[in-house]
Design an enzyme around this catalytic site. Structure first.
Site, mmCIF file in Angstrom:
data_model
loop_
_atom_site.group_PDB
_atom_site.id
_atom_site.type_symbol
_atom_site.label_atom_id
_atom_site.label_comp_id
_atom_site.label_asym_id
_atom_site.label_seq_id
_atom_site.Cartn_x
_atom_site.Cartn_y
_atom_site.Cartn_z
ATOM 1 N N ASP A 9 0.825 -1.208 0.000
ATOM 2 C CA ASP A 9 0.000 0.000 0.000
ATOM 3 C C ASP A 9 0.860 1.259 0.000
ATOM 4 O O ASP A 9 2.090 1.185 0.106
ATOM 5 C CB ASP A 9 -0.956 -0.013 1.217
ATOM 6 C CG ASP A 9 -0.273 -0.438 2.523
ATOM 7 O OD1 ASP A 9 0.974 -0.426 2.580
ATOM 8 O OD2 ASP A 9 -0.978 -0.787 3.475
ATOM 9 N N ASN A 61 -7.450 -2.433 14.264
ATOM 10 C CA ASN A 61 -8.875 -2.632 13.955
ATOM 11 C C ASN A 61 -9.092 -3.831 13.031
ATOM 12 O O ASN A 61 -10.167 -3.992 12.455
ATOM 13 C CB ASN A 61 -9.480 -1.364 13.333
ATOM 14 C CG ASN A 61 -8.800 -0.970 12.024
ATOM 15 O OD1 ASN A 61 -7.897 -1.669 11.550
ATOM 16 N ND2 ASN A 61 -9.220 0.139 11.448
ATOM 17 N N HIS A 99 -7.354 -4.423 10.260
ATOM 18 C CA HIS A 99 -7.077 -4.219 8.835
ATOM 19 C C HIS A 99 -5.836 -4.989 8.401
ATOM 20 O O HIS A 99 -4.932 -5.259 9.191
ATOM 21 C CB HIS A 99 -7.000 -2.729 8.456
ATOM 22 C CG HIS A 99 -5.792 -1.967 8.886
ATOM 23 N ND1 HIS A 99 -5.829 -0.609 9.165
ATOM 24 C CD2 HIS A 99 -4.504 -2.315 9.066
ATOM 25 C CE1 HIS A 99 -4.628 -0.196 9.493
ATOM 26 N NE2 HIS A 99 -3.803 -1.204 9.441
ATOM 27 N N GLU A 132 -9.585 -1.491 5.442
ATOM 28 C CA GLU A 132 -10.221 -1.135 6.705
ATOM 29 C C GLU A 132 -11.512 -1.944 6.892
ATOM 30 O O GLU A 132 -12.022 -2.534 5.927
ATOM 31 C CB GLU A 132 -10.562 0.363 6.686
ATOM 32 C CG GLU A 132 -9.344 1.279 6.544
ATOM 33 C CD GLU A 132 -8.585 1.481 7.846
ATOM 34 O OE1 GLU A 132 -8.438 0.519 8.625
ATOM 35 O OE2 GLU A 132 -8.101 2.601 8.073
HETATM 36 C C1 GLP Z 1 -0.232 0.042 8.674
HETATM 37 C C2 GLP Z 1 -0.020 -0.714 7.356
HETATM 38 C C3 GLP Z 1 -0.322 -2.171 7.506
HETATM 39 C C4 GLP Z 1 0.279 -2.676 8.814
HETATM 40 C C5 GLP Z 1 -0.452 -2.048 9.961
HETATM 41 C C6 GLP Z 1 0.094 -2.444 11.324
HETATM 42 O O1 GLP Z 1 -1.230 0.972 8.650
HETATM 43 N N1 GLP Z 1 -0.730 -0.181 6.247
HETATM 44 O O2 GLP Z 1 0.192 -2.889 6.393
HETATM 45 O O3 GLP Z 1 0.160 -4.060 8.897
HETATM 46 O O4 GLP Z 1 -0.556 -0.678 9.831
HETATM 47 O O5 GLP Z 1 1.205 -1.683 11.688
HETATM 48 P P1 GLP Z 1 2.203 -2.094 12.815
HETATM 49 O O6 GLP Z 1 2.922 -3.291 12.322
HETATM 50 O O7 GLP Z 1 3.119 -0.912 12.973
HETATM 51 O O8 GLP Z 1 1.404 -2.358 14.028
#
Ligand code: GLP
Length: 250
Positions: A67, A136, A138, A143
């Site tokens: 992304d 959440n 995702h 989302e």
């Molecule tokens: C971000 C990314 C995701 C990631 C998530 C969790 O927003 N777009 O791909 O898995 O958040 O982040 P973290 O690993 O820092 O908890």
């Protein structure tokens, strides 16, 4: 569709090492020419472990990011283009021409998203997709409300995700409101998925993902429909998973 393989490890560094072994094994088996890379903090120990081991063949692989923010300067240090360059492409010694990130600065982001979907398909698809999970539920930026059939597209980020990600920015208002994300269907098309999860804020999420109802309300639950998922998690985040799914730590 078969249960995920769950590997638990004592802490985030060990999670990174165990996850790196999964990537190394796929390389050794000749099953990895295109890697899907996630941003966020979860996969960082995995990238560091791979950068340290630099298994044979690693430098030849292609990569696709999951992304990218829409409307953020591609030179901004927190654009995923820069994060992937800094944390993945350079430390792993990949060829920058073979590493792709959605073009969040495109004049027409919806078109850029469709083109990205086509690029993934034209490459022959992703062999191994690395994933994290958001608070959440995702995956990538799919989302809650994201459908099982969704493809790469422009999405609005929820207030919760913008708050979560404000830790990477000087001010919460700087967090972009939209992103281009691979869709749920795009992710599920990868031949193999590797989910890395650690830390107290992730407690309970794996249980919802793999033992709760499959629903767009919790997009990570769609991972239940993929036949080849490996989860590497620390004990805190594996807590609550039934013992069948979560074996004892190594
Ligand atoms: C971000 C990314 C995701 C990631 C998530 C969790 O927003 N777009 O791909 O898995 O958040 O982040 P973290 O690993 O820092 O908890």
């Amino acid at each position: 569709m078969g249960q995920p393989q769950i590997i638990t490890a004592p802490d985030r560094q060990a999670v990174g090492r165990e996850a790196a072994r999964v990537v190394e094994a796929a390389l050794t088996a000749g099953e990895l020419s295109t890697l899907g890379v996630a941003t966020g903090s979860s996969p960082l120990p995995l990238y560091r472990a791979l950068a340290a081991s630099r298994p044979e063949g690693l430098s030849e692989i292609a990569a696709f990011a999951l992304d990218e923010y829409v409307g953020l300067d591609p030179q901004h240090p927190e654009s995923y283009r820069q994060v992937v360059r800094r944390e993945v492409t350079e430390p792993l010694g990949l060829d920058p021409h073979k590493v792709r990130v959605p073009d969040g600065a495109a004049e027409n982001p919806a078109l850029a998203a469709r083109m990205y979907e086509e690029q993934i398909a034209a490459s022959g698809g992703i062999d191994l997709q690395i994933l994290g999970i958001g608070g959440n539920g995702h995956i990538a930026f799919n989302e809650p409300g994201s459908e099982r059939i969704s493809l790469t597209r422009v999405v609005d980020l929820t207030p919760a995700t913008r708050i979560d990600n404000s830790r990477f920015f000087d001010h919460p208002d700087e967090v972009p409101r939209q992103a281009i994300t691979q869709g749920v269907a795009t992710i599920l098309r990868a031949r193999r998925l590797l989910l890395v999860v650690h830390g107290p804020t992730k407690s309970g999420l794996l249980r919802r993902a793999f033992e709760g109802p499959v629903t767009p309300d919790f997009p990570a639950s769609f991972l239940q429909s993929h036949p080849q998922v490996t989860v590497v998690a620390d004990q805190v985040s594996a807590q609550g998973l039934s013992t069948i799914l979560a074996p004892a730590a190594r």
